[in-house]
Design an enzyme around this catalytic site. Structure first.
Site, mmCIF file in Angstrom:
data_model
loop_
_atom_site.group_PDB
_atom_site.id
_atom_site.type_symbol
_atom_site.label_atom_id
_atom_site.label_comp_id
_atom_site.label_asym_id
_atom_site.label_seq_id
_atom_site.Cartn_x
_atom_site.Cartn_y
_atom_site.Cartn_z
ATOM 1 N N TRP A 31 0.843 -1.202 0.000
ATOM 2 C CA TRP A 31 0.000 0.000 0.000
ATOM 3 C C TRP A 31 0.878 1.252 0.000
ATOM 4 O O TRP A 31 1.894 1.317 0.690
ATOM 5 C CB TRP A 31 -0.899 0.007 1.240
ATOM 6 C CG TRP A 31 -2.302 -0.427 0.996
ATOM 7 C CD1 TRP A 31 -2.770 -1.710 0.881
ATOM 8 C CD2 TRP A 31 -3.431 0.420 0.857
ATOM 9 N NE1 TRP A 31 -4.139 -1.706 0.701
ATOM 10 C CE2 TRP A 31 -4.572 -0.410 0.672
ATOM 11 C CE3 TRP A 31 -3.608 1.813 0.870
ATOM 12 C CZ2 TRP A 31 -5.848 0.102 0.508
ATOM 13 C CZ3 TRP A 31 -4.887 2.320 0.711
ATOM 14 C CH2 TRP A 31 -5.992 1.464 0.524
ATOM 15 N N THR A 95 -12.567 7.779 7.233
ATOM 16 C CA THR A 95 -13.061 7.048 8.413
ATOM 17 C C THR A 95 -11.908 6.827 9.395
ATOM 18 O O THR A 95 -10.805 7.319 9.194
ATOM 19 C CB THR A 95 -13.631 5.673 7.995
ATOM 20 O OG1 THR A 95 -12.545 4.825 7.618
ATOM 21 C CG2 THR A 95 -14.620 5.821 6.844
ATOM 22 N N HIS A 97 -10.466 4.030 9.898
ATOM 23 C CA HIS A 97 -9.758 2.803 9.533
ATOM 24 C C HIS A 97 -8.257 2.903 9.808
ATOM 25 O O HIS A 97 -7.639 1.967 10.302
ATOM 26 C CB HIS A 97 -9.996 2.494 8.054
ATOM 27 C CG HIS A 97 -9.620 1.106 7.690
ATOM 28 N ND1 HIS A 97 -9.000 0.805 6.504
ATOM 29 C CD2 HIS A 97 -9.746 -0.077 8.360
ATOM 30 C CE1 HIS A 97 -8.770 -0.491 6.439
ATOM 31 N NE2 HIS A 97 -9.221 -1.050 7.545
ATOM 32 N N PHE A 122 9.284 -0.498 14.251
ATOM 33 C CA PHE A 122 8.071 0.143 13.715
ATOM 34 C C PHE A 122 8.471 1.243 12.726
ATOM 35 O O PHE A 122 8.537 2.419 13.065
ATOM 36 C CB PHE A 122 7.266 0.718 14.894
ATOM 37 C CG PHE A 122 5.934 1.296 14.522
ATOM 38 C CD1 PHE A 122 5.681 2.660 14.685
ATOM 39 C CD2 PHE A 122 4.915 0.494 14.026
ATOM 40 C CE1 PHE A 122 4.432 3.199 14.371
ATOM 41 C CE2 PHE A 122 3.670 1.029 13.712
ATOM 42 C CZ PHE A 122 3.437 2.387 13.883
HETATM 43 N N1 LIG Z 1 -5.422 2.297 3.802
HETATM 44 C C1 LIG Z 1 -4.200 1.682 3.955
HETATM 45 C C2 LIG Z 1 -4.058 0.309 4.128
HETATM 46 N N2 LIG Z 1 -5.146 -0.495 4.162
HETATM 47 C C3 LIG Z 1 -5.059 -1.947 4.016
HETATM 48 C C4 LIG Z 1 -4.679 -2.675 5.328
HETATM 49 O O1 LIG Z 1 -3.314 -2.464 5.675
HETATM 50 C C5 LIG Z 1 -4.901 -4.192 5.158
HETATM 51 O O2 LIG Z 1 -4.095 -4.657 4.096
HETATM 52 C C6 LIG Z 1 -6.368 -4.503 4.874
HETATM 53 O O3 LIG Z 1 -7.158 -3.916 5.897
HETATM 54 C C7 LIG Z 1 -6.605 -6.014 4.825
HETATM 55 O O4 LIG Z 1 -6.191 -6.630 6.021
HETATM 56 N N3 LIG Z 1 -2.834 -0.240 4.301
HETATM 57 C C8 LIG Z 1 -1.703 0.542 4.288
HETATM 58 O O5 LIG Z 1 -0.580 0.028 4.428
HETATM 59 N N4 LIG Z 1 -1.829 1.897 4.106
HETATM 60 C C9 LIG Z 1 -3.036 2.491 3.945
HETATM 61 O O6 LIG Z 1 -3.104 3.750 3.789
HETATM 62 C C1 LIG Z 2 -6.314 3.883 6.129
HETATM 63 C C2 LIG Z 2 -7.083 3.247 5.046
HETATM 64 O O1 LIG Z 2 -7.330 2.028 5.010
HETATM 65 C C3 LIG Z 2 -7.791 4.171 4.105
HETATM 66 O O2 LIG Z 2 -7.557 3.806 2.755
HETATM 67 C C4 LIG Z 2 -9.266 4.071 4.408
HETATM 68 O O3 LIG Z 2 -9.857 5.185 3.808
HETATM 69 P P1 LIG Z 2 -11.327 5.579 4.338
HETATM 70 O O4 LIG Z 2 -11.184 5.817 5.844
HETATM 71 O O5 LIG Z 2 -11.680 6.854 3.587
HETATM 72 O O6 LIG Z 2 -12.231 4.425 4.026
#
Ligand SMILES: Nc1c(NC[C@H](O)[C@H](O)[C@H](O)CO)[nH]c(=O)[nH]c1=O
Ligand SMILES: CC(=O)[C@@H](O)COP(=O)(O)O
Length: 173
Positions: A31, A95, A97, A122
């Site tokens: 990502w 969100t 997330h 980290f």
């Molecule tokens: N939004 C981002 C993600 N999202 C994906 C998660 O890390 C993960 O792969 C998914 O939830 C399935 O388990 N990952 C990142 O590294 N950076 C982002 O901005």
């Molecule tokens: C941090 C993420 O996974 C990001 O892509 C989620 O975006 P959103 O909070 O707008 O659904």
């Protein structure tokens, strides 16, 4: 201290052990590939600058930052390592997330480090915007990958010295 006040690529080079004998795992999230690959390049360059051998740097890629702890544990089980450096970039969306990912990964790596003794580093950016990420992946605030490599060398050296029980005494490697 904010990265704006302390460049991520600046460190005391006199306080870095020789990495020639150290073995590293490096786990990189796909990502935000433009960012994570810049972090990885900074990390690799720093590891080798301080003596790490490419044969002793075991690299694997994962889909996202959330997968870093699991893959880090996998490689630490397969290879004999002195530190595992985890590289990712989670950019805030609409969100919460990002918070769930970041908090889970940070806690997961701390838990692995404490439970196993092996250092899990980290090396994850948690910016609000893509520009903040660019600024910390070789931009005006330096490269988080450099910081992660320096931390990996220092902690890996400590682990090699203190982290493994002497043979024949109790559990562990
Ligand atoms: N939004 C981002 C993600 N999202 C994906 C998660 O890390 C993960 O792969 C998914 O939830 C399935 O388990 N990952 C990142 O590294 N950076 C982002 O901005
Ligand atoms: C941090 C993420 O996974 C990001 O892509 C989620 O975006 P959103 O909070 O707008 O659904």
């Amino acid at each position: 201290m904010a990265s704006a006040l302390k460049n991520l690529s600046t460190y005391d080079e006199t306080n870095i052990p020789d990495a020639t004998e150290l073995k590293f795992g490096v786990v990189v999230a796909d990502w935000n590939k433009d960012i994570t690959h810049a972090l990885y390049e900074g990390c690799l360059e720093t590891l080798t600058k301080h003596g790490a051998l490419t044969d002793n740097i075991h690299v694997i890629q994962v889909p996202g930052t959330f997968e870093l702890p699991a893959a880090a544990r996998m490689i630490a089980t397969r290879e004999t390592l002195d530190a595992v450096i985890c590289i990712g970039c989670v950019i805030k969306g609409e969100t919460q997330h990002d918070e769930y990912i970041n908090n889970s990964v940070a806690q997961g790596l701390v838990n692995l480090s404490i439970a196993t003794g092996l250092p899990y580093i980290f090396g994850v950016l948690t910016p609000n915007t893509h520009q903040q990420a660019v600024d910390r992946a070789g931009g005006e605030h330096g490269n988080k990958g450099v910081e992660a490599a320096v931390t990996g060398i220092r902690m890996g050296s400590l682990y090699k010295e203190y982290g493994k029980r002497k043979k024949g005494i109790g559990f562990g490697r």
